[in-house]
Write a protein that holds these residues in place. Structure first.
Motif, PDB file in Angstrom:
ATOM      1  N   SER A 232       0.832  -1.206   0.000  1.00 48.05           N
ATOM      2  CA  SER A 232       0.000   0.000   0.000  1.00 48.05           C
ATOM      3  C   SER A 232       0.869   1.260   0.000  1.00 48.05           C
ATOM      4  CB  SER A 232      -0.946   0.007   1.202  1.00 48.05           C
ATOM      5  OG  SER A 232      -0.214  -0.056   2.424  1.00 48.05           O
ATOM      6  N   TYR A 233       2.030   1.205   0.709  1.00 48.00           N
ATOM      7  CA  TYR A 233       2.946   2.345   0.726  1.00 48.00           C
ATOM      8  C   TYR A 233       3.550   2.557  -0.675  1.00 48.00           C
ATOM      9  CZ  TYR A 233       2.937   1.990   5.864  1.00 48.00           C
ATOM     10  OH  TYR A 233       2.572   1.941   7.179  1.00 48.00           O
ATOM     11  N   LEU A 234       3.897   1.448  -1.333  1.00 46.82           N
ATOM     12  CA  LEU A 234       4.469   1.547  -2.674  1.00 46.82           C
ATOM     13  C   LEU A 234       3.452   2.122  -3.657  1.00 46.82           C
ATOM     14  CD1 LEU A 234       6.715   1.049  -4.709  1.00 46.82           C
ATOM     15  CD2 LEU A 234       5.851  -1.286  -5.003  1.00 46.82           C
ATOM     16  N   ASP A 235       2.199   1.672  -3.551  1.00 48.61           N
ATOM     17  CA  ASP A 235       1.139   2.178  -4.442  1.00 48.61           C
ATOM     18  C   ASP A 235       1.000   3.692  -4.312  1.00 48.61           C
ATOM     19  OD1 ASP A 235       0.650  -0.373  -5.344  1.00 48.61           O
ATOM     20  OD2 ASP A 235      -1.048  -0.729  -4.018  1.00 48.61           O
ATOM     21  N   LEU A 236       1.017   4.167  -3.064  1.00 45.70           N
ATOM     22  CA  LEU A 236       0.914   5.609  -2.841  1.00 45.70           C
ATOM     23  C   LEU A 236       2.122   6.347  -3.419  1.00 45.70           C
ATOM     24  CD1 LEU A 236      -0.446   5.762   0.823  1.00 45.70           C
ATOM     25  CD2 LEU A 236      -1.662   6.408  -1.247  1.00 45.70           C
ATOM     26  N   HIS A 237       3.305   5.765  -3.225  1.00 46.67           N
ATOM     27  CA  HIS A 237       4.519   6.388  -3.756  1.00 46.67           C
ATOM     28  C   HIS A 237       4.478   6.472  -5.277  1.00 46.67           C
ATOM     29  CE1 HIS A 237       8.748   7.101  -4.688  1.00 46.67           C
ATOM     30  NE2 HIS A 237       8.652   6.076  -5.511  1.00 46.67           N
ATOM     31  N   PHE A 254     -12.075  17.362  -4.871  1.00 47.00           N
ATOM     32  CA  PHE A 254     -10.854  16.782  -4.293  1.00 47.00           C
ATOM     33  C   PHE A 254     -10.553  15.440  -4.964  1.00 47.00           C
ATOM     34  CE2 PHE A 254      -9.282  13.619  -1.224  1.00 47.00           C
ATOM     35  CZ  PHE A 254      -8.075  14.186  -0.844  1.00 47.00           C
ATOM     36  N   LYS A 255      -9.273  15.211  -5.345  1.00 44.80           N
ATOM     37  CA  LYS A 255      -8.882  13.960  -5.994  1.00 44.80           C
ATOM     38  C   LYS A 255      -7.776  13.295  -5.195  1.00 44.80           C
ATOM     39  CE  LYS A 255      -9.149  13.542 -10.358  1.00 44.80           C
ATOM     40  NZ  LYS A 255      -9.349  13.566 -11.817  1.00 44.80           N
ATOM     41  N   THR A 256      -7.761  11.966  -5.217  1.00 42.04           N
ATOM     42  CA  THR A 256      -6.759  11.216  -4.473  1.00 42.04           C
ATOM     43  C   THR A 256      -6.434   9.915  -5.187  1.00 42.04           C
ATOM     44  OG1 THR A 256      -6.230  10.162  -2.343  1.00 42.04           O
ATOM     45  CG2 THR A 256      -8.532  10.128  -3.043  1.00 42.04           C
ATOM     46  N   ALA A 257      -5.256   9.375  -4.873  1.00 42.73           N
ATOM     47  CA  ALA A 257      -4.818   8.117  -5.479  1.00 42.73           C
ATOM     48  C   ALA A 257      -5.380   6.904  -4.757  1.00 42.73           C
ATOM     49  CB  ALA A 257      -3.290   8.049  -5.477  1.00 42.73           C
ATOM     50  N   LYS A 258      -5.973   7.127  -3.583  1.00 42.80           N
ATOM     51  CA  LYS A 258      -6.400   5.990  -2.758  1.00 42.80           C
ATOM     52  C   LYS A 258      -7.868   6.120  -2.370  1.00 42.80           C
ATOM     53  CE  LYS A 258      -4.443   3.067   0.845  1.00 42.80           C
ATOM     54  NZ  LYS A 258      -3.402   2.943   1.880  1.00 42.80           N
ATOM     55  N   LYS A 259      -8.612   5.040  -2.560  1.00 49.16           N
ATOM     56  CA  LYS A 259     -10.048   5.041  -2.273  1.00 49.16           C
ATOM     57  C   LYS A 259     -10.324   5.323  -0.800  1.00 49.16           C
ATOM     58  CE  LYS A 259     -14.209   2.269  -3.064  1.00 49.16           C
ATOM     59  NZ  LYS A 259     -14.721   0.964  -3.539  1.00 49.16           N
ATOM     60  N   SER A 260      -9.512   4.754   0.084  1.00 45.77           N
ATOM     61  CA  SER A 260      -9.714   4.954   1.527  1.00 45.77           C
ATOM     62  C   SER A 260      -9.534   6.423   1.904  1.00 45.77           C
ATOM     63  CB  SER A 260      -8.757   4.080   2.339  1.00 45.77           C
ATOM     64  OG  SER A 260      -7.401   4.391   2.040  1.00 45.77           O
ATOM     65  N   HIS A 261      -8.621   7.139   1.210  1.00 48.60           N
ATOM     66  CA  HIS A 261      -8.421   8.560   1.486  1.00 48.60           C
ATOM     67  C   HIS A 261      -9.654   9.367   1.074  1.00 48.60           C
ATOM     68  CE1 HIS A 261      -3.703   8.308   1.457  1.00 48.60           C
ATOM     69  NE2 HIS A 261      -4.267   7.603   2.428  1.00 48.60           N
ATOM     70  N   LEU A 262     -10.294   8.941  -0.018  1.00 51.64           N
ATOM     71  CA  LEU A 262     -11.517   9.635  -0.442  1.00 51.64           C
ATOM     72  C   LEU A 262     -12.619   9.435   0.598  1.00 51.64           C
ATOM     73  CD1 LEU A 262     -13.146  11.237  -2.482  1.00 51.64           C
ATOM     74  CD2 LEU A 262     -13.700   9.087  -3.649  1.00 51.64           C
ATOM     75  N   ALA A 263     -12.724   8.190   1.123  1.00 50.34           N
ATOM     76  CA  ALA A 263     -13.743   7.910   2.140  1.00 50.34           C
ATOM     77  C   ALA A 263     -13.567   8.806   3.362  1.00 50.34           C
ATOM     78  CB  ALA A 263     -13.682   6.437   2.544  1.00 50.34           C
ATOM     79  N   VAL A 264     -12.308   9.010   3.766  1.00 49.02           N
ATOM     80  CA  VAL A 264     -12.027   9.888   4.907  1.00 49.02           C
ATOM     81  C   VAL A 264     -12.373  11.340   4.559  1.00 49.02           C
ATOM     82  CG1 VAL A 264     -10.186  10.832   6.359  1.00 49.02           C
ATOM     83  CG2 VAL A 264     -10.250   8.383   5.882  1.00 49.02           C
ATOM     84  N   HIS A 265     -12.002  11.763   3.353  1.00 41.66           N
ATOM     85  CA  HIS A 265     -12.289  13.140   2.929  1.00 41.66           C
ATOM     86  C   HIS A 265     -13.790  13.427   2.924  1.00 41.66           C
ATOM     87  CE1 HIS A 265     -12.432  16.776   0.488  1.00 41.66           C
ATOM     88  NE2 HIS A 265     -13.347  16.154  -0.246  1.00 41.66           N
TER      89      HIS A 265
END
Length: 410
Positions: A232-237, A254-265
């Motif tokens: 997951s760290y590599l995917d974000l990198h 707002f845009k993000t590379a990770k679905k979980s980050h969107l859920a938090v946003h």
């Protein structure tokens, strides 16, 4: 030395020695030594699932699978480990656990040196070589190599949460998520680190933890020298190289590379705070924030700086603190020469280039690049003063204001 009362059973047994597989599927290349096993396989083609759970509606093609499933409701764990206190609801789960003791990894990849203790894990690994993802979601086009993964994905569209806790109202999309939740009730943590006595309810968590001792970082970036202990760290990198941010907020863009980050946003718009403290009325948007809050109750600060004695409840905080001694600033701006000791400082700096201010106050239209700034701003409307002086009745909206006030008592 195998013995049986039926000649037909002996004939079937002998095939384990000869490798003969006379029963062939007429819809694919599958073959098996046993007629009963062929019937089970055919259910994959027909989709027939005649066995249903009366508790939650789960359906299975095989009676034995239903029996295994029922134990998620009864809590029965008949399969016991003979080397420790671990017990499991399914024999296959016990076999996976036993691999911890033996270190055996019998399932080997024929295209690289990878080996694993679990057949299902090998199948997932092989998909990396073939790139084959035959299962596709009709709603959003998501593709996967595993039918079970597609089934779980579909619940993100239907909202179905079939796995229910029998001790509270919690329900989950996936079985393993329910198991993690149930561990909170039972306190069961069968996986222990031999280096530092760390214990966890999840084998995968222990595997990740062990990398903190070995320093292992098996996930390598193919575009730079970066490596990580978690995929997951590599995917974000890697998103930094590609710029890919497929998940977008419909409210503010707002845009993000990770679905979980969107859920938090999204919770910044809905106001949802699902993580509740069991010792006070505090609730949080993120689980990590709740953990930081709970440390205020326990006072636990196991991580200490060897240079100045600074202590903290979180390893990540200690890593950041050490940069005050080393001067390391690993976060670099790709638009100018700026570098920062922590990621949040870099994000604040980047906003000076982009002018992006996705967080808006619904009361007065104030906009900011940082969610934390919006939280502070909102107190000008609510009058909230969460920072209390422990020596008088004074309270403040900002921690820095309270710190200034405390000098009066010195």
């Amino acid at each position: 030395g195998y013995r049986t009362v039926q000649k037909s059973h002996l004939s079937e047994h002998m095939r384990t020695h000869t490798g003969e597989k006379p029963y062939n599927c007429d819809q694919c290349d599958y073959s098996t030594a046993h007629k009963s096993t062929l019937y089970k396989h055919l259910a994959k083609h027909t989709g027939d699932k005649p066995f249903m759970c009366g508790e939650c509606g789960y359906r299975a093609a095989q009676k034995s699978h239903l029996s295994d499933h029922m134990r998620t409701h009864t809590g029965e764990k008949p399969y016991k480990c003979d080397q420790c206190d671990y017990s499991a609801a399914q024999k296959s789960t016990l076999n996976e656990h036993l691999a911890m003791h033996t270190g055996e990894k019998p399932y080997k990849c024929d295209q690289c040196d990878y080996s694993t203790a679990h057949k299902s894990t090998l199948y997932k690994h092989l998909a990396k070589h073939t790139g084959d993802k035959p299962y596709m979601c009709g709603e959003c086009g998501y593709r996967t190599a595993q039918k079970s993964t597609l089934s779980r994905h579909m619940r993100t569209h239907t909202g179905e949460k079939p796995y229910k806790c029998d001790q509270c109202d919690y329900s989950a999309v996936q079985m393993f998520t329910l198991k993690q939740h149930i561990a909170k009730h039972t306190g069961d943590k069968p996986y222990m680190c031999g280096e530092c006595a760390y214990r966890t309810a999840q084998k995968s968590d222990l595997s990740q933890h062990m990398k903190t001792h070995t320093g292992e970082k098996p996930y390598k970036c193919d575009q730079c020298d970066y490596s990580a202990s978690r995929k997951s760290y590599l995917d974000l990198h890697q998103a930094k190289h590609t710029g890919d941010k497929p998940y977008m907020c419909g409210e503010c863009g707002f845009k993000t590379a990770k679905k979980s980050h969107l859920a938090v946003h999204i919770r910044t718009h809905t106001g949802e705070k699902p993580y509740k403290c069991d010792q006070c009325d505090y609730s949080a948007v993120q689980k990590s924030t709740l953990k930081q809050h709970i440390a205020k109750h326990t006072g636990d600060k196991p991580y200490m700086c060897g240079e100045c004695g600074y202590r903290t409840a979180y390893k990540s905080d200690l890593v950041k603190h050490m940069r005050t001694h080393t001067g390391v600033k690993p976060y670099n701006c790709d638009l100018c020469d700026y570098s920062a000791a922590d990621k949040s400082a870099l994000n604040r700096h980047l906003a000076t280039h982009t002018g992006d201010k996705p967080y808006m106050c619904g009361e007065c239209g104030y906009r900011t690049a940082q969610r934390s700034d919006l939280t502070l701003h909102m107190r000008t409307h609510t009058g909230e003063r969460p920072y209390k002086c422990d020596q008088c009745d004074y309270s403040a909206a900002l921690k820095s204001t309270l710190d200034n006030h405390r000098y009066m008592h010195c």
